[in-house]
Design an enzyme around this catalytic site. Structure first.
Site, PDB file in Angstrom:
ATOM      1  CG  LEU A   1      -1.860  -1.197   1.350  1.00  0.00           C
ATOM      2  CD1 LEU A   1      -2.763  -1.041   2.571  1.00  0.00           C
ATOM      3  CD2 LEU A   1      -2.704  -1.389   0.095  1.00  0.00           C
TER       4      LEU A   1
ATOM      5  CG  HIS B   1      -3.242   1.221  -2.221  1.00  0.00           C
ATOM      6  ND1 HIS B   1      -1.896   1.099  -2.400  1.00  0.00           N
ATOM      7  CD2 HIS B   1      -3.820   0.415  -3.153  1.00  0.00           C
ATOM      8  CE1 HIS B   1      -1.654   0.244  -3.380  1.00  0.00           C
ATOM      9  NE2 HIS B   1      -2.798  -0.176  -3.863  1.00  0.00           N
TER      10      HIS B   1
ATOM     11  N   GLY C   1      -9.049   3.312  -8.015  1.00  0.00           N
ATOM     12  CA  GLY C   1      -8.202   4.435  -8.423  1.00  0.00           C
ATOM     13  C   GLY C   1      -8.197   4.618  -9.932  1.00  0.00           C
TER      14      GLY C   1
ATOM     15  CG  ASP D   1      -4.414   0.330 -12.032  1.00  0.00           C
ATOM     16  OD1 ASP D   1      -3.466   0.078 -12.779  1.00  0.00           O
ATOM     17  OD2 ASP D   1      -4.309   0.326 -10.792  1.00  0.00           O
TER      18      ASP D   1
ATOM     19  CD  GLN E   1      -7.875  -2.703 -11.656  1.00  0.00           C
ATOM     20  OE1 GLN E   1      -7.224  -3.704 -11.776  1.00  0.00           O
ATOM     21  NE2 GLN E   1      -7.709  -1.876 -10.625  1.00  0.00           N
TER      22      GLN E   1
ATOM     23  CB  VAL F   1      -2.328   9.935  -4.950  1.00  0.00           C
ATOM     24  CG1 VAL F   1      -1.450  10.734  -3.990  1.00  0.00           C
ATOM     25  CG2 VAL F   1      -3.741   9.851  -4.402  1.00  0.00           C
TER      26      VAL F   1
ATOM     27  CB  SER G   1       2.868   2.786  -9.182  1.00  0.00           C
ATOM     28  OG  SER G   1       3.106   1.434  -9.481  1.00  0.00           O
TER      29      SER G   1
HETATM   30  O1  PAF Z   1      -5.776  -2.646  -8.739  1.00  0.00           O
HETATM   31  C1  PAF Z   1      -5.464  -3.647  -8.062  1.00  0.00           C
HETATM   32  O2  PAF Z   1      -4.722  -3.570  -7.087  1.00  0.00           O
HETATM   33  C2  PAF Z   1      -6.004  -5.009  -8.468  1.00  0.00           C
HETATM   34  O3  PAF Z   1      -6.086  -5.136  -9.840  1.00  0.00           O
HETATM   35  C3  PAF Z   1      -7.341  -5.342  -7.794  1.00  0.00           C
HETATM   36  C4  PAF Z   1      -8.452  -4.399  -8.251  1.00  0.00           C
HETATM   37  C5  PAF Z   1      -7.208  -5.277  -6.289  1.00  0.00           C
HETATM   38  C6  PAF Z   1      -7.769  -6.755  -8.173  1.00  0.00           C
HETATM   39  O4  PAF Z   1      -6.823  -7.703  -7.765  1.00  0.00           O
END
Ligand code: PAF
Length: 279
Positions: A31, A35, A147, A150, A153, A176, A185
């Protein structure tokens, strides 16, 4: 802060928090401030915040990347303990992937999963959709915090939620950045001091691309200029693309009504960094 590792633990916590709105922050640990900003967004909006820590093997198309992924559970828990987190769900693999009784529905996501990151990391988003679906099915939150670093995602998970039976609201949270613009990251901790100095070029290139977009340059020439800047700085570029923010389709011509976003992935040494900027 309760630490939950089994399904009975999680169910017990859910029973205790039944009357409350639940915000959920899925993570793979290691983290950082990025996060924590998700945790803060959740605790500002929801009554109870639960964070998951699970390094999901199915989303690593490169197995050496899975081995190298930092596992820092003690430090992660200490960080979360300083925030308003009610529970951490840190299950072993067989809780997430039992040998039977778990199936992800078929979602129609291929237009979103095959481009950008998906073109370079085959199967990656299948693994992400699989684990996020499973976690949502177990945790059953009211809101899901993800976030924008990504970007693809969260666009895929937004589309998955639209197609699912879940009544879960996705809350995208801003990137951030370090003071020099580098997006936070878990991979940044692997940069050498020399690579760390060069790394902010990614954000500078995105900002230049935004200025060029506003000046109505052709997307192809914006991309070519950005790639050349990054290569001169020492990056090996996987892609630098300007796409429409929801469909992730390439934008061919300037159009101020288009919600355009530039997305980039580039290696510095053997470390792959991604970033994006919404124009
Ligand atoms: O972004 C991440 O850390 C991962 O892809 C997630 C969303 C926790 C899924 O494993």
């Amino acid at each position: 802060m309760q630490i939950l590792t089994t399904l009975p633990d999680l169910q017990h916590w859910q029973t205790q928090n039944r009357a409350q709105s639940i915000g959920f922050v899925p993570t793979m640990g290691a983290l950082h401030e990025g996060h924590l900003s998700l945790v803060e967004a959740s605790s500002a909006k929801d009554d109870a915040t639960i964070v998951s820590i699970f390094v999901n093997p199915t989303q690593f198309n490169d197995k050496s990347d899975l081995e190298k992924y930092p596992r820092t559970l003690e430090a992660d828990l200490a960080m979360l303990d300083t925030k308003n987190v009610d529970a951490v769900f840190a299950p072993p693999e067989d809780v997430i992937y039992p040998s039977e009784g778990f199936k992800v529905p078929d979602f129609e996501l291929t237009d979103l999963t095959n481009v950008l990151e998906g073109a370079y990391r085959p199967g990656h988003f299948d693994g992400v959709v699989q684990v996020v679906y499973r976690l949502l099915d177990l945790v059953r939150p009211d809101r899901l915090y993800m976030g924008l670093k990504d970007y693809q995602q969260q666009a895929i998970i937004a589309a998955m939620l639209r197609q699912s039976d879940f009544a879960i609201q996705l809350i995208p949270v801003s990137i951030v950045r370090e003071e020099d613009g580098l997006a936070m990251s878990s991979r940044n901790r692997r940069l050498t001091p020399e690579q760390r100095l060069i790394a902010p070029t990614i954000y500078q290139t995105l900002q230049q691309a935004q200025a060029d977009w506003i000046a109505q340059f052709l997307p192809t020439s914006i991309q070519a200029k950005a790639i050349s800047t990054l290569e001169q700085a020492g990056f090996q570029v996987d892609y630098f693309e300007i796409v429409e923010a929801t469909t992730l389709e390439s934008v061919e011509l300037f159009d101020e009504s288009v919600d355009a976003i530039a997305c980039v992935a580039a290696y510095i040494g053997d470390i792959r960094l991604i970033d994006n900027l919404q124009f």
